[in-house]
Design a protein around this motif. Structure first.
Motif, mmCIF file in Angstrom:
data_model
loop_
_atom_site.group_PDB
_atom_site.id
_atom_site.type_symbol
_atom_site.label_atom_id
_atom_site.label_comp_id
_atom_site.label_asym_id
_atom_site.label_seq_id
_atom_site.Cartn_x
_atom_site.Cartn_y
_atom_site.Cartn_z
ATOM 1 N N GLU A 42 -31.844 -19.040 -18.975
ATOM 2 C CA GLU A 42 -33.236 -19.282 -19.631
ATOM 3 C C GLU A 42 -33.319 -19.312 -21.014
ATOM 4 O OE1 GLU A 42 -36.978 -21.159 -20.016
ATOM 5 O OE2 GLU A 42 -35.686 -21.136 -18.553
ATOM 6 N N SER A 43 -32.314 -18.352 -21.541
ATOM 7 C CA SER A 43 -32.066 -18.335 -23.048
ATOM 8 C C SER A 43 -31.655 -19.529 -23.904
ATOM 9 C CB SER A 43 -31.299 -17.151 -23.401
ATOM 10 O OG SER A 43 -30.120 -17.350 -22.822
ATOM 11 N N PHE A 48 -32.465 -22.779 -22.975
ATOM 12 C CA PHE A 48 -33.456 -23.672 -23.048
ATOM 13 C C PHE A 48 -34.715 -23.113 -24.152
ATOM 14 C CE2 PHE A 48 -31.665 -23.734 -18.732
ATOM 15 C CZ PHE A 48 -31.259 -25.196 -18.625
ATOM 16 N N GLU A 49 -34.774 -21.769 -24.209
ATOM 17 C CA GLU A 49 -35.842 -21.560 -25.091
ATOM 18 C C GLU A 49 -35.096 -21.616 -26.590
ATOM 19 O OE1 GLU A 49 -36.017 -17.511 -24.012
ATOM 20 O OE2 GLU A 49 -37.271 -17.592 -22.087
ATOM 21 N N ASP A 50 -33.748 -21.274 -26.586
ATOM 22 C CA ASP A 50 -33.242 -21.558 -27.892
ATOM 23 C C ASP A 50 -33.168 -23.269 -28.542
ATOM 24 O OD1 ASP A 50 -32.763 -18.774 -28.076
ATOM 25 O OD2 ASP A 50 -30.565 -18.870 -27.605
ATOM 26 N N LEU A 51 -33.203 -23.906 -27.317
ATOM 27 C CA LEU A 51 -33.261 -25.337 -27.697
ATOM 28 C C LEU A 51 -34.420 -25.815 -28.033
ATOM 29 C CD1 LEU A 51 -32.014 -28.301 -27.197
ATOM 30 C CD2 LEU A 51 -32.828 -28.233 -24.955
ATOM 31 N N ARG A 52 -35.685 -25.168 -27.404
ATOM 32 C CA ARG A 52 -36.989 -25.782 -27.915
ATOM 33 C C ARG A 52 -37.187 -25.102 -29.578
ATOM 34 N NH1 ARG A 52 -38.045 -24.574 -22.584
ATOM 35 N NH2 ARG A 52 -38.531 -22.233 -23.055
ATOM 36 N N ALA A 53 -36.708 -23.848 -29.750
ATOM 37 C CA ALA A 53 -37.100 -23.128 -30.886
ATOM 38 C C ALA A 53 -36.142 -23.951 -31.903
ATOM 39 C CB ALA A 53 -36.562 -21.758 -30.779
#
Length: 397
Positions: A292-293, A295-300
């Motif tokens: 999940e990290s 996808f979170e990094d992509l969004r950020a």
């Protein structure tokens, strides 16, 4: 030797007569000719995760996918798609009957329209819409019916009453895109619930383009329409790897739907590409299992880039509609004394060294989209900062 033609009939199928060279090709050629920064076409300027690229290389070397893969897609990818839908949205999907791998989302849309729409059927699409929607509806012989998203309090909003009024006895299908390209709107739970109720009430099929599902910002939430009551057996859900993993050239997409809908769409898809992207399918199967990290990094990362470009556009004098999703920003050129987005975008590279796309080309009602232009922010941060500097200091904006 010249080809023989009939003066009574044009060479191009009449259904496609209104579609010429895409605006993306025109603007990208303009970027090359002028040396401008291309914020028109939506492709990243960096590749995705190294481990995903290496997975493709490994598949090539191991001889996996170098020959025709199975028609529905390799089992590993179909299983990964099913696991993704269950993990993220609680959607139970059978990888053997409910998943179809396609040559990107564009082929998925084409196959869905060709399979589900007949001449005389009406297809309602949210306007502005990605340009392939209109062409695919036309190729199927359908009639597109636009329902316009209009700017309101910084967001392009759907008028649910207008949507309901657009449905007639000839309406076959709703073509829904959320997160929405080009406006960046993410439909809310309440809006999606109303769409679902309308589809059930009027017995409509729904095709949802969800390729930007992992690119939502601020308080927005992506909710697949298929999760709403009565929608599982009437919804064709489309997504792809290009936007999420930054490998747009691999053209790996997929459809999830009920077995009956998958069978129908596959009947059309098998006569388009048949199969594609064999080794890349193995790589995307691994990509969907990233932690999940990622996808979170992509969004950020995309959120930071959004804000860099938005600030630059605001400093240049444009009115900016900050998107809740996708990697596009829509800006209003009227504060600059401009009203024609097409002319504005054609002149912009020479004036500022930056390329954008006029949003009017995504409208049937061209006048409604005339003052809007779209910028892509899926580029390196220094590139966006330079584009912002050029726009601000050009002196002609």
């Amino acid at each position: 030797m010249t080809a023989m033609t009939s003066s009574a009939r044009p060479l191009l199928n009449r259904r496609l007569a209104e579609f010429g060279t895409t605006i993306f090709a025109e603007m990208s050629a303009l970027a090359v000719r002028t040396g401008a920064i291309n914020l028109g076409q939506g492709f990243p300027d960096t590749d995705g995760p190294e481990e995903v690229r290496e997975a493709a290389v490994r598949a090539l070397r191991d001889g996996r996918g170098n020959q025709y893969p199975p028609g529905p897609g390799i089992p590993e990818l179909r299983t990964a798609v099913a696991a993704h839908q269950q993990r993220r949205y609680g959607l139970s999907v059978d990888p053997d009957t409910d998943v179809l791998v396609t040559a990107g989302a564009t082929e998925a849309i084409a196959a869905a329209m060709l399979a589900l729409v007949e001449p005389g059927d009406e297809v309602i699409a949210l306007e502005p819409y990605y340009d392939s929607y209109a062409a695919c509806v036309a190729m199927a012989g359908g009639t597109r019916v636009p329902v316009t998203l209009r700017p309101h309090e910084g967001r392009f909003r759907l008028d649910l009453d207008e949507l309901r009024d657009a449905v007639t006895d000839r309406t076959r299908l709703l073509l829904i895109n959320t997160p929405h390209n080009p406006t960046g709107t993410v439909l809310t739970r309440e809006e999606l619930a109303a769409i679902a109720e309308l589809a059930v009430e009027r017995d409509l099929l729904v095709v949802t383009d969800e390729v930007y599902e992992h690119l939502v910002f601020d308080d927005a939430e992506h909710i697949p329409l298929a999760t709403f009551p009565g929608m599982r057996d009437r919804t064709v859900t489309i997504s792809s790897a290009g936007k999420t993993f930054s490998f747009t050239g691999w053209k790996v997409g997929w459809i999830t739907a009920s077995p009956a809908l998958i069978t129908a769409v596959r009947s059309a898809k098998q006569f388009l590409t048949y199969v594609s992207a064999g080794p890349f399918q193995y790589a995307i199967a691994e990509a969907l299992a990233l932690p999940e990290s990622y996808f979170e990094d992509l969004r950020a990362d995309m959120l930071t880039k959004r804000d860099v470009l938005a600030a630059g556009l605001e400093e240049a004098g444009l009115t900016v509609h900050r998107p809740s999703g996708t990697y596009f920003i829509t800006a209003d050129i009227r504060p600059l004394g401009e009203t024609d987005g097409i002319a504005f975008c054609r002149a912009l590279p020479e004036r500022t060294g930056v390329v954008a796309v006029p949003t009017a080309v995504f409208y049937d009602h061209r006048e409604l989209g005339a003052p809007f232009v779209r910028f892509a922010f899926c580029k390196k941060k220094p590139v966006l900062e330079e584009a912002a500097r050029r726009l601000k200091t050009a002196g002609t904006l």
